[in-house]
Design a protein around this motif. Structure first.
Motif, PDB file in Angstrom:
ATOM      1  N   ALA A 162       0.851  -1.193   0.000  1.00  0.00           N
ATOM      2  CA  ALA A 162       0.000   0.000   0.000  1.00  0.00           C
ATOM      3  C   ALA A 162       0.885   1.241   0.000  1.00  0.00           C
ATOM      4  CB  ALA A 162      -0.922  -0.001   1.210  1.00  0.00           C
ATOM      5  N   PRO A 163       0.364   2.377  -0.492  1.00  0.00           N
ATOM      6  CA  PRO A 163       1.164   3.609  -0.478  1.00  0.00           C
ATOM      7  C   PRO A 163       1.567   3.996   0.936  1.00  0.00           C
ATOM      8  CG  PRO A 163      -0.748   3.848  -1.904  1.00  0.00           C
ATOM      9  CD  PRO A 163      -0.933   2.569  -1.158  1.00  0.00           C
ATOM     10  N   VAL A 164       2.787   4.514   1.081  1.00  0.00           N
ATOM     11  CA  VAL A 164       3.289   4.883   2.389  1.00  0.00           C
ATOM     12  C   VAL A 164       4.353   5.954   2.227  1.00  0.00           C
ATOM     13  CG1 VAL A 164       5.070   3.093   2.390  1.00  0.00           C
ATOM     14  CG2 VAL A 164       4.233   3.972   4.557  1.00  0.00           C
ATOM     15  N   THR A 165       4.473   6.816   3.219  1.00  0.00           N
ATOM     16  CA  THR A 165       5.543   7.807   3.282  1.00  0.00           C
ATOM     17  C   THR A 165       6.529   7.370   4.352  1.00  0.00           C
ATOM     18  OG1 THR A 165       4.076   9.588   2.582  1.00  0.00           O
ATOM     19  CG2 THR A 165       6.109  10.220   3.691  1.00  0.00           C
ATOM     20  N   THR A 166       7.794   7.242   3.996  1.00  0.00           N
ATOM     21  CA  THR A 166       8.796   6.719   4.903  1.00  0.00           C
ATOM     22  C   THR A 166      10.167   7.265   4.534  1.00  0.00           C
ATOM     23  OG1 THR A 166       9.771   4.663   5.773  1.00  0.00           O
ATOM     24  CG2 THR A 166       9.161   4.690   3.470  1.00  0.00           C
ATOM     25  N   ASP A 167      11.126   7.105   5.454  1.00  0.00           N
ATOM     26  CA  ASP A 167      12.513   7.451   5.172  1.00  0.00           C
ATOM     27  C   ASP A 167      13.188   6.252   4.521  1.00  0.00           C
ATOM     28  OD1 ASP A 167      12.254   9.959   6.217  1.00  0.00           O
ATOM     29  OD2 ASP A 167      12.967   9.400   8.218  1.00  0.00           O
ATOM     30  N   VAL A 168      13.863   6.494   3.411  1.00  0.00           N
ATOM     31  CA  VAL A 168      14.499   5.425   2.647  1.00  0.00           C
ATOM     32  C   VAL A 168      15.999   5.671   2.592  1.00  0.00           C
ATOM     33  CG1 VAL A 168      14.654   4.281   0.406  1.00  0.00           C
ATOM     34  CG2 VAL A 168      12.441   5.064   1.242  1.00  0.00           C
ATOM     35  N   ARG A 169      16.768   4.614   2.832  1.00  0.00           N
ATOM     36  CA  ARG A 169      18.216   4.669   2.663  1.00  0.00           C
ATOM     37  C   ARG A 169      18.635   3.478   1.810  1.00  0.00           C
ATOM     38  NH1 ARG A 169      22.616   2.420   5.138  1.00  0.00           N
ATOM     39  NH2 ARG A 169      21.311   1.488   6.779  1.00  0.00           N
ATOM     40  N   GLY A 170      19.490   3.741   0.813  1.00  0.00           N
ATOM     41  CA  GLY A 170      19.938   2.663  -0.053  1.00  0.00           C
ATOM     42  C   GLY A 170      21.055   3.098  -0.978  1.00  0.00           C
ATOM     43  N   VAL A 171      21.408   2.215  -1.897  1.00  0.00           N
ATOM     44  CA  VAL A 171      22.521   2.414  -2.822  1.00  0.00           C
ATOM     45  C   VAL A 171      21.978   2.576  -4.234  1.00  0.00           C
ATOM     46  CG1 VAL A 171      24.656   1.429  -3.747  1.00  0.00           C
ATOM     47  CG2 VAL A 171      24.049   1.058  -1.352  1.00  0.00           C
ATOM     48  N   VAL A 172      22.474   3.569  -4.938  1.00  0.00           N
ATOM     49  CA  VAL A 172      22.032   3.838  -6.305  1.00  0.00           C
ATOM     50  C   VAL A 172      22.639   2.803  -7.248  1.00  0.00           C
ATOM     51  CG1 VAL A 172      22.061   5.504  -8.193  1.00  0.00           C
ATOM     52  CG2 VAL A 172      21.825   6.301  -5.825  1.00  0.00           C
ATOM     53  N   PHE A 173      21.779   2.055  -7.961  1.00  0.00           N
ATOM     54  CA  PHE A 173      22.282   1.096  -8.943  1.00  0.00           C
ATOM     55  C   PHE A 173      21.988   1.545 -10.382  1.00  0.00           C
ATOM     56  CE2 PHE A 173      17.951  -0.395  -8.123  1.00  0.00           C
ATOM     57  CZ  PHE A 173      17.474  -0.658  -9.394  1.00  0.00           C
ATOM     58  N   SER A 174      21.143   2.557 -10.555  1.00  0.00           N
ATOM     59  CA  SER A 174      20.899   3.098 -11.890  1.00  0.00           C
ATOM     60  C   SER A 174      20.375   4.518 -11.741  1.00  0.00           C
ATOM     61  CB  SER A 174      19.886   2.245 -12.668  1.00  0.00           C
ATOM     62  OG  SER A 174      18.593   2.355 -12.099  1.00  0.00           O
ATOM     63  N   ARG A 175      20.536   5.316 -12.776  1.00  0.00           N
ATOM     64  CA  ARG A 175      19.983   6.664 -12.785  1.00  0.00           C
ATOM     65  C   ARG A 175      19.712   7.070 -14.218  1.00  0.00           C
ATOM     66  NH1 ARG A 175      24.930  10.973 -11.588  1.00  0.00           N
ATOM     67  NH2 ARG A 175      26.147  10.505 -13.455  1.00  0.00           N
ATOM     68  N   GLU A 176      18.689   7.896 -14.383  1.00  0.00           N
ATOM     69  CA  GLU A 176      18.256   8.337 -15.709  1.00  0.00           C
ATOM     70  C   GLU A 176      17.687   9.740 -15.586  1.00  0.00           C
ATOM     71  OE1 GLU A 176      16.357   5.625 -19.283  1.00  0.00           O
ATOM     72  OE2 GLU A 176      15.621   5.397 -17.254  1.00  0.00           O
ATOM     73  N   GLN A 177      17.989  10.589 -16.537  1.00  0.00           N
ATOM     74  CA  GLN A 177      17.461  11.951 -16.530  1.00  0.00           C
ATOM     75  C   GLN A 177      16.375  12.071 -17.584  1.00  0.00           C
ATOM     76  OE1 GLN A 177      20.310  15.042 -17.473  1.00  0.00           O
ATOM     77  NE2 GLN A 177      19.315  16.503 -16.100  1.00  0.00           N
ATOM     78  N   ASP A 178      15.254  12.693 -17.212  1.00  0.00           N
ATOM     79  CA  ASP A 178      14.169  12.840 -18.166  1.00  0.00           C
ATOM     80  C   ASP A 178      14.284  14.168 -18.905  1.00  0.00           C
ATOM     81  OD1 ASP A 178      13.305  14.796 -16.412  1.00  0.00           O
ATOM     82  OD2 ASP A 178      11.582  13.662 -15.687  1.00  0.00           O
ATOM     83  N   ASP A 179      13.277  14.463 -19.746  1.00  0.00           N
ATOM     84  CA  ASP A 179      13.329  15.654 -20.575  1.00  0.00           C
ATOM     85  C   ASP A 179      13.176  16.939 -19.786  1.00  0.00           C
ATOM     86  OD1 ASP A 179      10.689  14.676 -20.084  1.00  0.00           O
ATOM     87  OD2 ASP A 179       9.930  16.134 -21.526  1.00  0.00           O
ATOM     88  N   ARG A 180      12.724  16.852 -18.510  1.00  0.00           N
ATOM     89  CA  ARG A 180      12.581  18.036 -17.662  1.00  0.00           C
ATOM     90  C   ARG A 180      13.715  18.190 -16.659  1.00  0.00           C
ATOM     91  NH1 ARG A 180       6.432  17.738 -15.612  1.00  0.00           N
ATOM     92  NH2 ARG A 180       6.838  15.497 -15.657  1.00  0.00           N
ATOM     93  N   GLY A 181      14.762  17.401 -16.848  1.00  0.00           N
ATOM     94  CA  GLY A 181      15.932  17.525 -15.991  1.00  0.00           C
ATOM     95  C   GLY A 181      15.844  16.794 -14.679  1.00  0.00           C
ATOM     96  N   ARG A 182      14.762  16.059 -14.424  1.00  0.00           N
ATOM     97  CA  ARG A 182      14.640  15.313 -13.172  1.00  0.00           C
ATOM     98  C   ARG A 182      15.399  13.996 -13.289  1.00  0.00           C
ATOM     99  NH1 ARG A 182       8.293  14.906 -12.418  1.00  0.00           N
ATOM    100  NH2 ARG A 182       8.665  13.808 -14.398  1.00  0.00           N
ATOM    101  N   TRP A 183      15.947  13.558 -12.151  1.00  0.00           N
ATOM    102  CA  TRP A 183      16.692  12.307 -12.122  1.00  0.00           C
ATOM    103  C   TRP A 183      15.837  11.212 -11.504  1.00  0.00           C
ATOM    104  CZ3 TRP A 183      21.268  11.220 -14.376  1.00  0.00           C
ATOM    105  CH2 TRP A 183      22.022  12.293 -14.839  1.00  0.00           C
ATOM    106  N   ARG A 184      15.856  10.075 -12.172  1.00  0.00           N
ATOM    107  CA  ARG A 184      15.143   8.906 -11.668  1.00  0.00           C
ATOM    108  C   ARG A 184      16.187   7.880 -11.242  1.00  0.00           C
ATOM    109  NH1 ARG A 184      11.756   4.607 -15.298  1.00  0.00           N
ATOM    110  NH2 ARG A 184      10.650   3.535 -13.629  1.00  0.00           N
ATOM    111  N   TYR A 185      16.205   7.592  -9.930  1.00  0.00           N
ATOM    112  CA  TYR A 185      17.205   6.697  -9.360  1.00  0.00           C
ATOM    113  C   TYR A 185      16.612   5.317  -9.108  1.00  0.00           C
ATOM    114  CZ  TYR A 185      19.925  10.925  -8.388  1.00  0.00           C
ATOM    115  OH  TYR A 185      20.625  12.099  -8.509  1.00  0.00           O
ATOM    116  N   GLY A 186      17.372   4.303  -9.459  1.00  0.00           N
ATOM    117  CA  GLY A 186      17.079   2.951  -8.992  1.00  0.00           C
ATOM    118  C   GLY A 186      17.885   2.702  -7.738  1.00  0.00           C
ATOM    119  N   VAL A 187      17.208   2.325  -6.649  1.00  0.00           N
ATOM    120  CA  VAL A 187      17.852   2.245  -5.339  1.00  0.00           C
ATOM    121  C   VAL A 187      17.681   0.841  -4.769  1.00  0.00           C
ATOM    122  CG1 VAL A 187      17.924   3.192  -2.993  1.00  0.00           C
ATOM    123  CG2 VAL A 187      17.389   4.691  -4.933  1.00  0.00           C
ATOM    124  N   ASP A 188      18.808   0.242  -4.371  1.00  0.00           N
ATOM    125  CA  ASP A 188      18.774  -0.984  -3.572  1.00  0.00           C
ATOM    126  C   ASP A 188      18.522  -0.581  -2.124  1.00  0.00           C
ATOM    127  OD1 ASP A 188      19.268  -3.042  -5.469  1.00  0.00           O
ATOM    128  OD2 ASP A 188      21.345  -2.397  -5.598  1.00  0.00           O
TER     129      ASP A 188
END
Length: 824
Positions: free
Chosen positions: A157-183
């Motif tokens: 279910a949707p939840v708001t929480t603090d997340v800590r992890g390691v970046v395994f991938s990243r991608e920038q979209d057309d608006r300059g935002r970064w999308r991170y894949g996090v372990d």
């Protein structure tokens, strides 16, 4: 010889002419002949009809059928059918409403496999069917093992929480935002009981991007991967499950560098593989950044996508233009891209080597060039990220190049089958996606078409010489036309089934752009990659950019013709029949291929018999978006509906127009309660306020336009459709007790006490119900007598027993899965 004997002899000759090869004379002779009396004389038309009817007897058809099977076996098509039956097994297992245990499948595979091996002698005819069943069971076993091995933890279910992890991938979209894949390593405030191992998070204000391998943390909103936008559409949770991604979401604010070091043993095999994957991702990102820096804009993003498969940097407008023009396949690393890259390298290297005096007489320069091309495509697949279409293309190109070493035929259906077998064994779940199906459909059709053209050319007589230049130009033009036509026809049914659209001028766009792609874009892209280690990629990238700009010009021109056809959803039975028929037509070479045409015609006939009526109401799985559907428009309860869901509705229902709601001003005098507390814990609304709220609601709905919503901002939206139903959606769940008896259908995107309104005539859809059902379609079910039709519900999920759906049954309060099926 007497006249009587001569007449009897002529009748015997006529009677023998009716006999089939190997048939008994008594079996075809008239009954009067066997009784000693002379048969009546038959005219020539009747004799021809009798002969043709005799050929249709089972005894006469059997040798013809067996001869056709032997012909197919001589072509080697038994091997080609191996992946077909395996794929059927995979799709059957995925379509089941329940899981089959791996042990049971293994036992069944052993039974049918041993039975197929034991069939000899008189039972030899059963070996083929038993082998097909064994391959079918193999496909089921492979996908069952992959599902068990993947075992992705999907957020419930949707939840708001603090997340800590390691970046395994990243991608920038057309608006300059970064999308991170996090372990994910840790969650807190609250700590999740079922913590996903991998998530993808968008950083809206991230500043400088974090490098791969960095440990980051931040406050994030996590949600489960979305299900189908409507029943029968793509389930994104299925794709996320097999990718290992358990949740998606975004950071609140910018994430920060974590002070805690990443955990994990660097000596383990998993860590080693992760390190290799991270290194390849870093290389892919570096290549993409250098291409985008050299070219810039959408053209640079397109160039990078052709090399690294990173498409998020391309603007949505450009992607939509390419889709409407039928050129979206250019964005995928597919057979076209890899074949052009390998072919350019092979021809170029062989040409360079042939220019060395005497070298061609001493060493096999063709095989040396093929070895170089093989190394190049291996680097290409590593840089491109290994998507299914790219993997299929890499396997096929590699097989073709290896065939050069042994002087074997490079392009054949066996190579296509071998590539399919490898993918089914490595990632069987991929066969359920449109990428695999469209890629192999196009490749299979092109290889089969090439094979038939080659046979036809071998049997044709030599024509007059029209000059080498004229033949070359005519061959190139014909090749481009036929390739585009075959590829478009082969993938059209998949485009309709999965994307509900068909570019009417896609053939024109492909014909105009194919020379640019084949001569300019891909060759110069290859030259740029070869020169990039030396820092000399600027000139070839400039040539590649020029070709891409011209391709975009063609796409915009074709799009301006307004030729896209939105088809809407089609039935699964017709789609399956057409798809199987297409495979049969491409694979078989004897007259048995006619059966494929029969299946295609049956599929088309099935589509004409389908009920094409539209649903009256559609509800998104989160309950926040509701639509009233007519033939001309979809009226929603939101002025700006989310494009991700609404665009799928428009294409699936083939209704393009949007009718926004009429927005009323916020109520004055503190009439409506605030939404600062949960509906179940907030104090009830007083009786006087309930009466005032109902009066305000009735006044608004009575003055509204039929078939469109009227909304009291941040409180409720209501509408009456042509059937006579009153529909209300509650943005403020505290209004549920006051308005639940004022409508025929009440939708609220929160958990409410349904029992408190059980006496009402309204059908209630709340968050608890939507979690089990997913998106909902509602149709009118006429009553036997007079009166308002009943509401007939159809949900996206009919079962929640599959691993990619089971997270919807998890109860975080008890920490257990509640085996509860979707119900209305």
């Amino acid at each position: 010889m007497s006249e009587t004997e001569m007449r009897q002899g002529s009748l015997d000759v006529e009677r023998d002419s009716f006999r089939l090869p190997g048939s008994d004379a008594a079996a075809v002779a008239p009954a009067s002949a066997t009784s000693g009396r002379r048969a009546p004389f038959l005219g020539q038309p009747w004799r021809e009809i009798a002969a043709r009817m005799a050929r249709l007897r089972p005894a006469a058809l059997k040798p013809v059928f067996l001869a056709a099977i032997e012909e197919e076996r001589a072509f080697g098509h038994g091997f080609v059918l191996i992946p077909v039956f395996m794929i059927f097994g995979v799709l059957a297992w995925l379509a089941l409403p329940f899981d089959l245990r791996i042990a049971n499948l293994a036992v069944l595979l052993c039974i049918f496999g041993m039975a197929a091996l034991a069939c000899r002698g008189r039972l030899g005819s059963l070996r083929g069917p038993l082998t097909a069943v064994s391959l079918f069971m193999t496909g089921m076993l492979l996908v069952a093992v992959e599902t068990w091995r993947t075992d992705t933890v999907v957020l419930d279910a949707p939840v708001t929480t603090d997340v800590r992890g390691v970046v395994f991938s990243r991608e920038q979209d057309d608006r300059g935002r970064w999308r991170y894949g996090v372990d994910v390593e840790e969650t807190s405030r609250p700590k999740l009981r079922r913590q996903p191992l991998k998530v993808t998070l968008v950083a809206r204000n991230s500043g400088d991007p974090f490098p791969l391998g960095a440990s980051i943390e931040g406050r994030a909103r996590l949600s489960p991967p979305s299900g189908p936008a409507l029943p029968g559409l793509n389930d994104f949770a299925f794709d996320s499950y097999f990718k290992g991604v358990g949740a998606v979401g975004f950071f609140y604010g910018a994430p920060r560098q974590s002070e805690k070091a990443a955990t994990g043993d660097p000596g383990t095999t998993g860590s080693l593989l992760s390190a290799v994957a991270t290194s390849m991702a870093a290389m892919r990102e570096t290549v993409g950044e250098r291409i985008r820096a050299a070219i810039g804009g959408d053209t640079g993003a397109l160039a990078a996508a052709l090399v690294t498969a990173e498409e998020r940097a391309i603007s949505r407008q450009t992607v939509e233009v390419l889709r409407q023009a039928g050129l979206a396949h250019v964005l995928a690393i597919s057979g076209l891209n890899m074949a052009l890259a390998a072919g350019t390298f092979l021809i170029g290297a062989r040409t360079v080597l042939s220019m060395v005096p005497g070298l061609a007489h001493r060493v096999p320069i063709k095989k040396i060039a093929a070895a170089g091309a093989l190394l190049m495509v291996c680097l290409y697949i590593l840089i491109s990220g290994g998507a299914v279409s790219a993997l299929r293309a890499w396997i096929m190109i590699s097989i073709m190049l290896v065939a050069v070493f042994f002087d074997r035929m490079s392009i054949s259906l066996r190579n296509v089958a071998l590539a399919a077998i490898v993918i089914v064994v490595l990632m069987p779940s991929a066969v359920a996606g449109p990428g695999f199906q469209m890629s192999f459909a196009a490749t299979l059709a092109l290889v089969a078409g090439y094979g038939r053209w080659r046979e036809r050319r071998a049997t044709q007589t030599e024509v007059a010489d029209r000059g080498a230049k004229g033949r070359l130009l005519a061959g190139i033009a014909a090749g481009i036309l036929v390739t585009s036509l075959i590829g478009g026809l082969a993938t059209s049914v998949y485009s309709i089934a999965y994307f509900h659209r068909l570019p009417a001028y896609g053939l024109l766009a492909n014909i105009l752009t194919m020379p640019l792609i084949s001569i300019v874009i891909m060759p110069f892209g290859l030259f740029a990659m070869l020169l990039m280690p030396f820092g000399l990629e600027q000139l070839p990238l400039a040539a590649m950019a020029w070709g891409l700009d011209r391709m975009l010009d063609v796409a915009r021109f074709v799009t301006s013709l307004d030729g896209e056809v939105v088809t809407g959803r089609i039935g699964s039975i017709g789609f399956v029949l057409i798809a199987i028929g297409g495979v049969v037509v491409c694979v078989l070479r004897s007259w048995l291929a006619i059966s494929g045409l029969v299946l295609i015609c049956a599929g088309l006939f099935s589509l004409t018999l389908e009920d094409g009526s539209l649903p009256d109401i559609v509800i998104a799985e989160d309950g926040r978006l509701v639509g009233l559907v007519t033939d001309s428009a979809i009226a929603t309860n939101r002025p700006r509906p989310p494009d991700f869901v609404f665009s799928q509705w428009q294409r699936a229902l083939a209704v393009g127009k949007h009718a926004p709601p009429a927005m009323l001003a916020p109520a004055v005098d503190d009439l409506y309660p605030a939404m600062d507390k949960a509906a179940g814990k907030a104090p009830p609304i007083g009786g006087e306020k309930v009466a005032a709220i109902r009066a305000d609601f009735s006044s608004a709905i009575n003055t509204s336009t039929e078939g469109s919503f009227v909304c009291r901002e941040k409180q409720w939206c209501a509408a009456r459709n042509g059937i006579g139903w009153t529909i209300v959606t509650l943005e403020n769940p505290r209004l549920f007790p006051a308005l639940c008896d004022q409508a025929d259908l009440v939708i609220v995107a929160a958990r409410v006490d349904v029992e408190a309104c059980r006496a009402s005539r309204a059908r209630i859809v709340d968050a608890r119900m939507l979690r089990r059902t997913g998106a909902i379609e509602i149709r009118a079910e006429p009553r036997k007598g007079q009166g308002t039709p009943l509401l007939q519900f159809r949900s996206a999920f009919t079962t929640l027993a599959r691993p990619w759906e089971r997270h919807r049954t998890y109860d975080w309060r008890s920490g257990a899965f509640v085996e509860e099926q979707p119900a209305f």
